[in-house]
Design an enzyme around this catalytic site. Structure first.
Site: not given
Ligand code: RIB
Ligand code: CA
Length: 324
Positions: A253
């Site tokens: 992500h």
């Molecule tokens: O949904 C994914 C996000 O939530 C990313 O930033 C992960 O690190 C968590 O913080």
């Protein structure tokens, strides 16, 4: 620093503040950013409670800084909790220490004096107009508090790139909400309503930037300490999501946000109208993305929905090779 050199067109590095809740994918994002000084001038790292509590997200940010060989970068600790809601964490995904698949210890260098919100207010208030970019890799609490305290800081912000939100394929912490938005919906609303130039990289795109055995092998062939750590982290971090969603790999992500800043051509999306749902109930933290413009509202966000995933891993491998 030469902005334009003879012949080849060079652009000045992006003045960047990374706000983050490390977090496995946050650490990969930080390493990618620290390995990319031509494109990114990291002004500071600001931490927030999110995946785990603030003391651990701050320690993990300091660890990433040590691993990236960039102890010149200040780390400011920020909000210990969301604006209004009861805190939620993601230790089930990131582990109790907030960093799976790698040895965790107390890093040498400490935090900068002062809190992240004060740093944001001070820095953005004194910045040249529209000069500073913010990468938001966790709940948007710090920036929301800074905007509430000093609305005029908007003037110093060039753009805000958010990892967060979900539209096409549902959420990852509720059926409709993504974690960063669900962890502080009111903060995301405050940032959205401030009018800053916003780009979202939601699950719509980050669930297409997936690890695989071949891609982990690709990273492993870099064969340095940084790549070994990233492979260990991504291999451990991806498994819960792969089991939960039956996806073929772990989503990277937050590093997608950094890759977007370094090489935006790897991504594509659409200017759309978006709202955040902060009503209590099943849709709390949901992002309502008007992808087909049926509401007839003016666009307020660039919503990224596609990526060249292999291009992302090629970039990550090449940049990790620059680290120790
Ligand atoms: O949904 C994914 C996000 O939530 C990313 O930033 C992960 O690190 C968590 O913080
Ligand atoms: Ca994060």
């Amino acid at each position: 620093m030469s902005i334009l050199s003879q012949g080849a067109e060079q652009v000045a590095p992006i003045d960047l503040i990374i706000d983050t809740d490390p977090g496995a994918d946050d650490v990969v994002a930080l390493l990618l950013a620290m390995a990319s000084p031509e494109e990114l001038n990291i002004r500071a790292i600001t931490t927030v409670a999110g995946n785990v509590r603030l003391e651990k997200t701050s320690r993990n940010a300091r660890l990433a800084r040590e691993w990236g060989g960039r102890e010149d970068i200040a780390v400011y600790a920020g909000a210990t909790r969301p604006l209004l809601r009861t805190p939620v964490y993601a230790a089930d995904i990131h582990g109790e220490e907030g960093l799976p698949g790698v040895a965790v210890y107390e890093p040498n260098q400490g935090l900068a004096k002062g809190c992240a919100v004060e740093y944001l207010v001070e820095t953005l208030s004194n910045a040249k107009p529209q000069s500073i970019t913010l990468a938001m890799l966790g709940p948007q609490t710090n920036l929301a508090l800074a905007l509430i305290q000093a609305p005029k800081i908007v003037r110093g912000i060039k753009q805000v790139i958010v990892m967060g939100g979900a539209h096409f394929n549902g959420g990852n912490i509720t059926p409709v909400a993504e974690f960063n938005l669900f962890a502080d919906p009111e903060a995301a609303e405050a940032v959205l309503s401030s009018g800053v130039k916003l780009t979202y990289l939601p699950l719509d795109v980050t669930h297409k930037v997936l690890t695989s055995d071949a891609r982990l092998r690709q990273l492993a062939t870099v064969d340095n300490q940084a790549s070994k750590r990233v492979v260990g982290i991504l291999d451990a971090y991806g498994r819960p999501d792969m089991q939960r969603y039956g996806i073929p790999g772990g989503p990277v992500h937050d590093a997608s946000v950094i890759a977007y800043l370094i090489r935006p051509a790897l991504f594509s999306g659409r200017q759309i109208y978006m709202q955040v749902d902060s009503r209590k109930g099943l849709t709390y933290g949901q992002t309502i993305a008007d992808w087909h413009g049926v509401l007839g509202q003016p666009a307020n966000v660039l919503w990224i929905d596609s990526a060249d995933a292999q291009g992302f891993f090629d970039l990550l491998s090449a940049r990790l090779a620059r680290l120790k």
